[in-house]
Write an enzyme that holds these catalytic residues in place. Structure first.
Site, PDB file in Angstrom:
ATOM      1  CG  HIS A 177      30.843  19.333 -14.181  1.00 62.06           C
ATOM      2  ND1 HIS A 177      31.475  20.256 -13.398  1.00 62.06           N
ATOM      3  CD2 HIS A 177      29.713  19.003 -13.527  1.00 62.06           C
ATOM      4  CE1 HIS A 177      30.763  20.469 -12.300  1.00 62.06           C
ATOM      5  NE2 HIS A 177      29.675  19.713 -12.368  1.00 62.06           N
ATOM      6  CG  ASP A 207      33.938  22.393 -14.141  1.00 63.32           C
ATOM      7  OD1 ASP A 207      33.325  22.028 -15.162  1.00 63.32           O
ATOM      8  OD2 ASP A 207      33.578  22.104 -12.977  1.00 63.32           O
ATOM      9  CB  SER A 292      27.328  21.501 -10.567  1.00 62.95           C
ATOM     10  OG  SER A 292      28.621  21.665 -11.072  1.00 62.95           O
TER      11      SER A 292
END
Length: 445
Positions: A177, A207, A292
């Site tokens: 993402h 992911d 992230s």
């Protein structure tokens, strides 16, 4: 603050007989709200009670964009306990490219139900030898050169994230993402050198993504990959990344829980949205937007997870949610399994069982157990070959409890195609164990 919207992901835990690894589909839940122009973080209110076995509690949710721009199968191990939680909808990985957000839900069950992850990794690169008290300064000094900041630009806007140096060939591992929808990617090393990068491969269902530096330097320091199977609840860990554009930030905490079934879903476009189900490492190390794709390392400086999502109860300053001490990371064994495939072929395959699922309870030996009830079996699938039937309640894989449909999906996703697994299920009050050889998803084979 953005106007609250109804939770678009209610009742999305039912399985799909076509693909156990992807039981949650966008067309099951309707369109996912897109980002607003104000730049706040999506949040979901936590419910006050435990969910029923047939659905997911809902709460108000706000949506918007994240922060602005900034520079082989695993061996099995003894199961480890991890309690379920009643919070079913929390903030997910809003830590990356403009226009991307995710909604996270934790699989919930009744009582204290253990969950387990299965993965391992071989150390590569330089590790830190420690003795006595934790020397986090030495860990940070050794690990920081193997971490990067990622800036992306695309049609939806700009954003930032983190990553790790995977090898000396210029491969960078991050979250899918982070680079979703990116038209331009810039990777900055800790010493300030910045390089353009190409996306080698991106696997939305796990992911994870791999980048390749363009004309990268020859002095890259690959991160050491540790064994997440060796982690225990209470072990010290450090998160390294680029939160809110503050590159090279390190935070410390402990492993709060293991094998936490966490489900996230990207909203970069409802037609491309796929569910990500992970038996995650839960940590108290502060993780914020921008972390992230960054590293979660143990006290020896070895990568044990890729930070991917955070929990939040409400919006913080400027509408941007921050850490409340509940963060989640993809275990390093899973990272290694997917990253190596992406580097080699640009794509990744996933294990396939071939059943539709829902949450359920069953009676066995005078006790009530929770698990995943089979609602459909696909003809010709591994499940069909093993004799699984509609109505069976699967309660474990390789003696690792699966207390919900989400937990079972997470267990399957931790495994590789062609791997054998012992599936335990209850039928008519009797427990049965059967060996199943998982295969590759039909749409990937």
């Amino acid at each position: 603050m953005s106007t609250p919207h109804p939770d678009p992901h209610a009742d999305r835990r039912n399985g799909d007989a076509d693909d156990l690894t992807a039981p949650i589909h966008c067309d099951d839940t309707g369109p996912v709200p897109g980002p607003s122009a104000t730049g706040s973080t999506s949040t979901a209110a936590a419910p006050t009670g435990a969910p029923s076995t047939g659905g997911t509690p809902t709460g108000p949710v706000t949506t918007a964009t994240p922060t602005g721009p900034a520079p082989s199968s695993a061996p099995r191990r003894p199961r480890r306990r991890s309690g379920d939680v009643v919070v079913a909808a929390v903030l997910a990985a809003v830590l990356a490219s403009g226009g991307t957000f995710a909604l996270t839900e934790l699989a919930a069950g009744d009582g204290d139900s253990p969950q387990v992850i299965e993965a391992s990794g071989e150390a590569q690169g330089t590790t830190v030898s420690l003795s006595g008290e934790q020397d986090w300064a030495s860990v940070a000094e050794a690990v920081t050169p193997s971490t990067v900041s990622i800036a992306v630009a695309g049609a939806a806007g700009q954003g930032s994230g983190s990553g790790v140096v995977w090898d000396d060939q210029g491969h960078i591992v991050t979250n899918a993402h982070v680079v979703e929808g990116a038209q331009e990617v810039q990777v900055s090393l800790p010493d300030g050198r910045t390089y353009s990068a190409d996306v080698v491969g991106s696997d939305v269902s796990s992911d994870l993504a791999v980048l390749q530096l363009q004309d990268g330097p020859d002095d890259l320091q690959a991160i050491a990959v540790g064994d997440d199977d060796a982690l225990g609840v209470g072990d010290p860990v450090m998160a390294v990344g680029n939160p809110l554009g503050l590159s090279g930030t390190v935070t410390t905490g402990i492993v709060s829980a293991l094998d936490r079934p966490v489900s996230t879903q990207s909203a970069q476009g409802s037609q491309q949205a796929q569910a990500v189900v992970t038996n995650a490492i839960q940590t108290s190390a502060a993780i914020n937007p921008g972390n992230s794709g960054g590293a979660l390392v143990n006290a020896a400086g070895e990568l044990v997870g890729i930070n991917s999502s955070i929990a939040s109860l409400s919006s913080g300053v400027g509408g941007q949610s921050g850490s409340i001490g509940i963060g989640f990371a993809i275990p390093s064994g899973k990272v290694q399994l997917i990253a190596e495939q992406l580097i080699e072929t640009g794509t990744a395959t996933h294990a396939f069982l071939g059943v539709g699922l829902n949450d359920a309870q069953a009676e066995v030996d005078g006790a009530t157990v929770t698990g995943a009830v089979v609602t459909q079996v696909e003809a010709g699938s591994p499940a069909a070959g093993a004799g699984l039937a509609e109505g069976d309640v699967i309660i474990a894989i390789d003696e690792e409890p699966t207390t919900s449909a989400t937990a079972l999906v997470g267990q399957v996703r931790e495994r590789a195609a062609d791997e054998e697994a012992v599936v335990s299920y209850v039928r008519d009050g009797e427990r049965t164990d059967v060996t199943v050889r998982l295969t590759t998803r039909p749409d990937e084979g």
